[in-house]
Design a protein around this motif. Structure first.
Motif, PDB file in Angstrom:
ATOM      1  N   ASN A 259      31.045  83.743  40.331  1.00 33.22           N
ATOM      2  CA  ASN A 259      30.898  84.038  39.140  1.00 33.22           C
ATOM      3  C   ASN A 259      29.389  83.323  38.975  1.00 33.22           C
ATOM      4  O   ASN A 259      28.863  82.339  37.670  1.00 33.22           O
TER       5      ASN A 259
ATOM      6  N   ASN B  48      36.734  79.687  41.988  1.00 32.56           N
ATOM      7  CA  ASN B  48      35.552  81.025  41.215  1.00 32.56           C
ATOM      8  C   ASN B  48      34.550  81.591  41.285  1.00 32.56           C
ATOM      9  O   ASN B  48      33.350  80.406  41.871  1.00 32.56           O
TER      10      ASN B  48
ATOM     11  N   GLN C 241      27.351  82.304  35.236  1.00 34.73           N
ATOM     12  CA  GLN C 241      28.076  81.699  34.537  1.00 34.73           C
ATOM     13  C   GLN C 241      28.346  80.139  34.805  1.00 34.73           C
ATOM     14  O   GLN C 241      28.263  79.862  35.275  1.00 34.73           O
TER      15      GLN C 241
END
Lengths: 307, 251
Positions: A68, A66, A71
């Motif tokens: 990102n 993941n 975040q």
């Protein structure tokens, strides 16, 4: 007597020039060395900050999927899984090298063994031209031709590893070819003579002696090609789709280390985690090119030919 | 005396320039024929005609007759590959391939399509023994041939030629890059194998020619000045230029 003594104990003009020349050369070398060290230090200090300052584990960084960086997940640790990009980078690199190598071998053999005069006359400018085309042009051509063709033939959006591979194939082909041509030319003439004198045909001589003697050169050429593919940013970024997802097939949008770097560069603030995470990607790139270099040196040392 | 190779009125041109001016020279079976003469006299060029290595040099024209066992070497029907299996060649510089010793010597056998591993092993061993290098390489057959000394490399190259079992072996100054001891070993091995092969050797070393050859041919400026039994030619040369060359009076 005194004259001779003075002449012998004082350095002549030539000696002085020699000394100046040496000093200038050393200074330039030192400057370049310093530059390399500074770059390494900068990239390493920023790249490692992700792990030391922001306490992201190296393992998570290399294996999580993941990406990102702005975040955080449920546990509060930032989403910086670089695996999709690492897989993307390696896939386009390996696929394009695998695809380009047979073509490069064929072209190089044509230019050195089969038709040295005409082959070199026509193919040499072609190769030089291919090297000289800016990568944004490759990307643009890829975007307008390769992507739609892939979309029509294989479906999907057309963006993805396949398109990236095809564009990189054209870009690494001249690198591999011209380097392999050099190493074929370095195969001593007397290997060929010895083989022919033993009753080998021209083709037997090519594949039993010339190809075999030039394997280290071929490997070096391929690795240089791979290094170029691995580091190429712009052209790949334009056709790969830039989705930081782990690629499951060759025609879905993906991303590479370089494409994430170029797209993310302008959108982060220095010193923050998202920025540091990008530096970590750069560090991986740098380490990989270091690896490529070491492999090339190792092969070069092992496969030395007779003069 | 049977001649393996006979040549008649050989002329060779580089472009328009004639480099060999009508040479007649025969090579008797199972004898060593030495070709001597100063640099540029055409002896190597002539030697390279016999296995058609000059075909590889662009701009070369060759006229005259060359016969190997009565068959025309330059006939369009001649299979150059077959010819070169019968007419082996050893070069001035030791030129083993960058492979193992075994692969070097087996190279010609594999080209000939021999698959039988036992036969290949036998032939490799025999050839290396004939080339008087077996004792030095027998435990290192898998080592790269380039890791041996120049003299050993040259004997490996000779073994590589012997393995194909040619009728005639052309040697282009095979010892000029070697020290006297290595050169001596090669001379000894030539004397050992001369009853099985016909040998033509180009050499700059006149003592070498007189030590090992049965017949000697003296080349000068692209012409064959004199040929005859080595003893006769060295003791009583018929031509003045031969005598001058042998006595070091030339130029």
């Amino acid at each position: 007597m005194e004259d001779i003594k003075r002449q012998l104990t004082h350095s002549s003009k030539a000696t002085k020039q020699d000394r100046y020349g040496k000093a200038i050369a050393f200074f330039c070398t030192f400057l370049i060395g310093l530059l390399v060290v500074s770059i390494l230090y900068l990239v390493a200090s920023r790249g490692l900050a992700t792990f030391f300052k922001d306490h992201v584990s190296v393992w998570d960084f290399l294996t999580k999927q993941n990406w990102n960086p702005s975040q955080v997940d449920k546990n509060g640790s930032p989403l910086v899984g670089a695996l999709p990009m690492i897989v993307g980078s390696f896939s386009v690199t390996i696929f394009s090298a695998v695809l380009a190598t047979p073509f490069a071998i064929a072209m190089a053999l044509f230019m050195t063994e089969i038709e040295p005069r005409r082959g070199t006359k026509f193919l040499q400018p072609v190769i030089e031209l291919l090297v000289g085309i800016p990568s944004v042009v490759y990307g643009f051509v890829g975007l307008t031709i390769v992507v739609p063709v892939v979309r029509t033939v294989f479906g999907g959006t057309g963006f993805g590893i396949l398109s990236g591979t095809l564009v990189l194939f054209v870009m690494v082909l001249p690198t591999i070819t011209s380097m392999y041509v050099d190493s074929l030319r370095a195969v001593p003439r007397f290997y060929r003579e010895a083989s022919l004198a033993l009753g080998a045909t021209r083709w037997q001589t090519i594949y039993k002696v010339v190809l075999r003697a030039s394997i280290p050169g071929l490997l070096t050429a391929i690795i240089f090609g791979m290094a170029r593919a691995f580091g190429e940013a712009l052209a790949v970024q334009m056709v790969i789709g830039n989705a930081s997802l782990l690629p499951h097939n060759l025609i879905s949008p993906a991303s590479t280390l370089t494409s994430v770097l170029t797209t993310g560069m302008g959108n982060t603030v220095m010193g923050t985690l998202p920025n540091n995470a990008l530096w970590s990607l750069a560090l991986i790139l740098l380490l990989m090119s270091l690896c490529f270099n070491l492999i090339v040196r190792y092969i070069g040392k092992k496969g030395r030919m007779a003069k | 005396m049977v001649n393996v190779i006979t040549t008649h009125n050989v002329r060779l041109y580089y472009g328009d320039k004639e480099a060999l001016h009508g040479i007649d020279l025969d090579f008797p079976k199972q004898k060593i024929t030495a070709l001597i003469g100063p640099s540029g006299s055409g002896k190597s060029t002539f030697l390279r005609c016999l296995n058609r290595m000059n075909d590889l040099t662009p701009g070369v024209t060759i006229t005259g007759s060359f016969k190997l066992d009565g068959k025309d070497i330059y006939s369009p029907k001649t299979d150059v590959v077959e010819l070169r299996k019968k007419v082996g060649m050893v070069f001035q510089q030791p030129n083993p391939f960058p492979f193992s010793v075994f692969e070097n010597v087996a190279f010609g056998l594999r080209l000939a399509g021999i698959r039988d591993r036992k036969l290949i092993q036998e032939r490799v061993e025999t050839s290396l023994k004939q080339a008087a290098v077996w004792d030095e390489v027998k435990d290192k057959l898998n080592d790269n041939a380039l890791s041996f000394s120049g003299g050993q490399q040259q004997r490996i190259c000779i073994a590589r030629v012997l393995a194909v079992q040619p009728e005639i072996i052309l040697m282009d100054e095979p010892t000029s890059a070697l020290d006297p001891v290595s050169a001596g070993k090669i001379e000894d091995l030539l004397l050992d194998i001369q009853d099985k092969f016909t040998i033509a050797i180009v050499t700059h070393n006149m003592q070498q020619a007189s030590r090992i050859s049965d017949r000697t041919a003296f080349f000068l400026d692209g012409k064959l000045v004199e040929t005859g039994l080595t003893k006769q030619l060295f003791i009583a040369p018929k031509q003045e230029s031969t005598s001058d060359y042998l006595n070091g009076k030339f130029g």
